[in-house]
Motif scaffolding. Structure first.
Motif, mmCIF file in Angstrom:
data_model
loop_
_atom_site.group_PDB
_atom_site.id
_atom_site.type_symbol
_atom_site.label_atom_id
_atom_site.label_comp_id
_atom_site.label_asym_id
_atom_site.label_seq_id
_atom_site.Cartn_x
_atom_site.Cartn_y
_atom_site.Cartn_z
ATOM 1 N N ARG A 115 44.514 30.657 81.406
ATOM 2 C CA ARG A 115 44.852 29.234 81.290
ATOM 3 C C ARG A 115 44.653 28.743 79.859
ATOM 4 N NH1 ARG A 115 42.750 26.722 86.866
ATOM 5 N NH2 ARG A 115 44.411 27.738 88.017
ATOM 6 N N THR A 116 45.549 27.895 79.412
ATOM 7 C CA THR A 116 45.382 27.336 78.072
ATOM 8 C C THR A 116 45.624 25.835 78.121
ATOM 9 O OG1 THR A 116 47.688 27.722 77.579
ATOM 10 C CG2 THR A 116 46.120 29.398 76.823
ATOM 11 N N GLY A 117 45.148 25.180 77.085
ATOM 12 C CA GLY A 117 45.275 23.734 77.033
ATOM 13 C C GLY A 117 46.608 23.283 76.482
ATOM 14 N N TYR A 118 47.248 24.120 75.685
ATOM 15 C CA TYR A 118 48.503 23.708 75.044
ATOM 16 C C TYR A 118 49.200 24.963 74.541
ATOM 17 C CZ TYR A 118 45.325 24.431 71.201
ATOM 18 O OH TYR A 118 44.382 24.974 70.369
ATOM 19 N N SER A 119 50.463 24.820 74.177
ATOM 20 C CA SER A 119 51.140 25.934 73.517
ATOM 21 C C SER A 119 51.728 25.411 72.220
ATOM 22 C CB SER A 119 52.225 26.512 74.411
ATOM 23 O OG SER A 119 53.056 25.465 74.856
ATOM 24 N N LEU A 120 51.531 26.133 71.179
ATOM 25 C CA LEU A 120 52.027 25.690 69.875
ATOM 26 C C LEU A 120 53.410 26.266 69.636
ATOM 27 C CD1 LEU A 120 48.853 26.136 67.658
ATOM 28 C CD2 LEU A 120 49.836 24.010 68.512
ATOM 29 N N GLU B 241 38.694 29.307 79.353
ATOM 30 C CA GLU B 241 40.150 29.216 79.458
ATOM 31 C C GLU B 241 40.474 28.141 80.492
ATOM 32 O OE1 GLU B 241 42.184 33.239 78.950
ATOM 33 O OE2 GLU B 241 40.148 33.833 79.476
ATOM 34 N N THR C 26 42.835 24.233 81.229
ATOM 35 C CA THR C 26 43.909 23.340 80.796
ATOM 36 C C THR C 26 43.297 22.088 80.182
ATOM 37 O OG1 THR C 26 44.004 22.052 82.821
ATOM 38 C CG2 THR C 26 45.294 24.096 82.781
ATOM 39 N N GLU C 27 44.114 21.378 79.425
ATOM 40 C CA GLU C 27 43.640 20.136 78.829
ATOM 41 C C GLU C 27 43.180 19.161 79.920
ATOM 42 O OE1 GLU C 27 45.976 18.415 75.632
ATOM 43 O OE2 GLU C 27 45.661 16.430 76.502
#
Ligand SMILES: *Cc1c(COP(=O)(O)O)cnc(C)c1O
Length: 494
Positions: A23-28, A56, A58-59
């Motif tokens: 899981r990630t908070g954002y994707s660049l 890991e 999410t925002e």
């Protein structure tokens, strides 16, 4: 609702382990500068060999987690906070707005004086206002807190004697009712502490003081009203005695709120004092700061104030000066400037007339609560108090319910606990300071709850002794919680 497999999530249980692999908070977006600023150009010793071990999440997970945590916080903005000695009054939002103005907030502390005239003017005017409010000649705003102000004031006291060649004066007298920072500051300043006793009515015992006074005494530290909320009526006599023996009088101004606009430490005969801007002059505090502890001195001691000093020349231009007689440097810069702005805004919005109302209203509120509760709680010192007062536990001593139990039970009813087990003069101290900013309705509700707890102590003592029942955690080992806090989000095994 249909009876499906619904799990009730209990937000009172703090769930800290939220990480889920991947899981990630954002994707660049793709790095289009890769060629130019490639990671490859980093020296290899600065490059990580394995990925950081971050959770890991999410925002949204993060936002929800911290929002729920923040809802567990208690502050003046959420409820009544009668923490004696701390003056937890309402902090007007205007103060916050002014202190956040970019022209102040973005000013570099090393900015040249030509570009910082406005900020220096605030410093100069606030110092002048405090001098007028306290009846002293000059103030420094450099110390960062009340205790820091005490140390600064004692450094001034020591320098005063040393510069006169009076080097035998190495002792400072501190009443047994004093706040713990008084003896601590004296010790840090290298002074020896001599304790003077209180009388049964809670004030400094002049007869106990007299034999302590000789040519080794640098001065006395007093708090007025003292930590019991009692006005020290013998000050003129104490001032005469201490001055006669060659000592100076230091005024711990943490309780200035009680006498604001009514009387002035300078007129009482004090030579040096500190003010806790974060208490009397309204800055959010608790949890360690930030605060500010301006120190004032009577005429003749101005040069001893710490460096740097802010002055105004004949053309009205402000400049920064140093004085070689100064007791020294106590801070890198000119105090906690954001706190100075809040205090200055607060004084200007109240104005001369309303500053005078602060003390009387704080005293009225404290006496109202004290008189309303003195049948249920044991009041060791009768009579009119100032801005705060102390109960010595419940009036009914047969219940086995302690001050700690009462404080914990108040949490269940949505109140911050009063200060407990301070001052040390009584075994079961409960110190209540309502402040002037609370309404009669709030005070009445608090009084009703305090009476309810006293009734519970008789009818159902176990519910009080096992409180709190509604908080996320119950009774903590407070020493361990303070000394070895667990500061990781990970659940510790074992
Ligand atoms: C709060 C307090 C102090 C210490 O002030 P800080 O700003 O917390 O360092 C000293 N004396 C008394 C009586 C106080 O109430």
């Amino acid at each position: 609702m249909s009876g499906g497999n619904i799990m009730i999530r209990n937000y009172d249980k703090l769930i800290f382990e939220l990480s889920k692999e991947g899981r990630t908070g954002y994707s660049l977006p793709k790095n289009v500068f890769k060629e130019k600023y490639s990671l490859c150009s980093l020296p290899s010793n600065l490059k990580r060999e394995c990925a950081p071990e971050l959770p890991e999440v999410t925002e949204f997970d993060v936002v929800r987690h911290y929002t729920n945590l923040s809802n567990k916080n208690f502050g003046v903005d959420t409820g009544f906070y009668p923490l004696g000695s701390c003056t937890m009054k309402y902090n007007p939002r205007l103060n916050e707005e002014i202190s956040a103005l970019p022209s102040f907030a973005a000013l570099h502390p090393d900015a040249p004086v030509e570009t910082a005239q406005g900020a220096l003017e605030v410093y100069y005017n606030l110092a002048a206002s405090l001098a007028e409010i306290s009846g002293l000649a000059a103030f420094t705003l450099n110390p960062y807190a009340g205790a820091h102000g005490e140390l600064t004031g004692l450094m001034i006291m020591r320098s005063y004697h040393q510069q006169r060649g009076d080097t035998k004066r190495t002792k400072v007298i501190v009443p047994d009712s004093a706040h713990g920072t008084n003896p601590a500051s004296a010790a840090v300043c290298g002074l020896e502490i001599v304790e003077v006793k209180s009388t049964a009515d809670g004030t400094v015992d002049v007869e106990d003081l007299k034999p302590l006074l000789d040519d080794t005494i640098a001065g006395i530290m007093m708090t007025n009203p003292n930590t019991l909320g009692i006005f020290e009526t013998e000050i003129p006599e104490i001032a005469r005695l201490v001055h006669e023996c060659g000592g100076l009088l230091y005024y711990d101004g943490a309780n200035l709120n009680a006498v604001l606009g009514k009387c002035r430490p300078g007129d009482m005969g004090f030579d040096i004092m500190h003010i806790n801007l974060h208490k009397t002059f309204s800055t959010p505090h608790g949890g360690g700061g930030p605060g500010d502890g301006p120190v004032g001195v009577r005429a003749g001691l101005e040069a001893l104030l710490p460096n740097p000093q802010v002055k105004k020349d004949a053309n009205g231009k402000f400049y920064i000066d140093t004085d070689e007689k100064s007791a020294g440097y106590v801070s890198n810069f000119l105090g906690n400037f954001g706190v100075l702005l809040r205090a200055y805004t607060y004084i200007l919005t109240l104005g001369r007339e309303n500053v005078k109302m602060v003390g009387p209203l704080a005293v009225l509120n404290a006496n109202y609560v004290k008189e309303s509760l003195k049948n249920e709680y044991y009041l060791p010192i009768e009579g009119v108090c100032k801005h705060e007062f102390v109960f010595d536990g419940l009036a009914d001593k047969s219940t086995g319910v302690t001050t700690l139990d009462i404080a914990k039970r108040l949490l269940d009813y949505g109140y911050h606990a009063p200060t407990i087990y301070f001052p040390l003069l009584f075994h079961q101290s409960i110190m209540i300071e309502p402040t002037e900013t609370e309404s009669k309705e709030t005070l009445d509700e608090f009084i009703a709850v305090m009476k309810k707890v006293a009734a519970e102590a008789v009818e159902n003592p176990d519910v009080v002794k096992s409180a709190p029942h509604s908080t996320p955690v119950r009774r903590l080992d407070e020493t361990t919680a303070a000394r070895s806090p667990k500061t990781t989000y990970r659940q510790l095994v074992g």
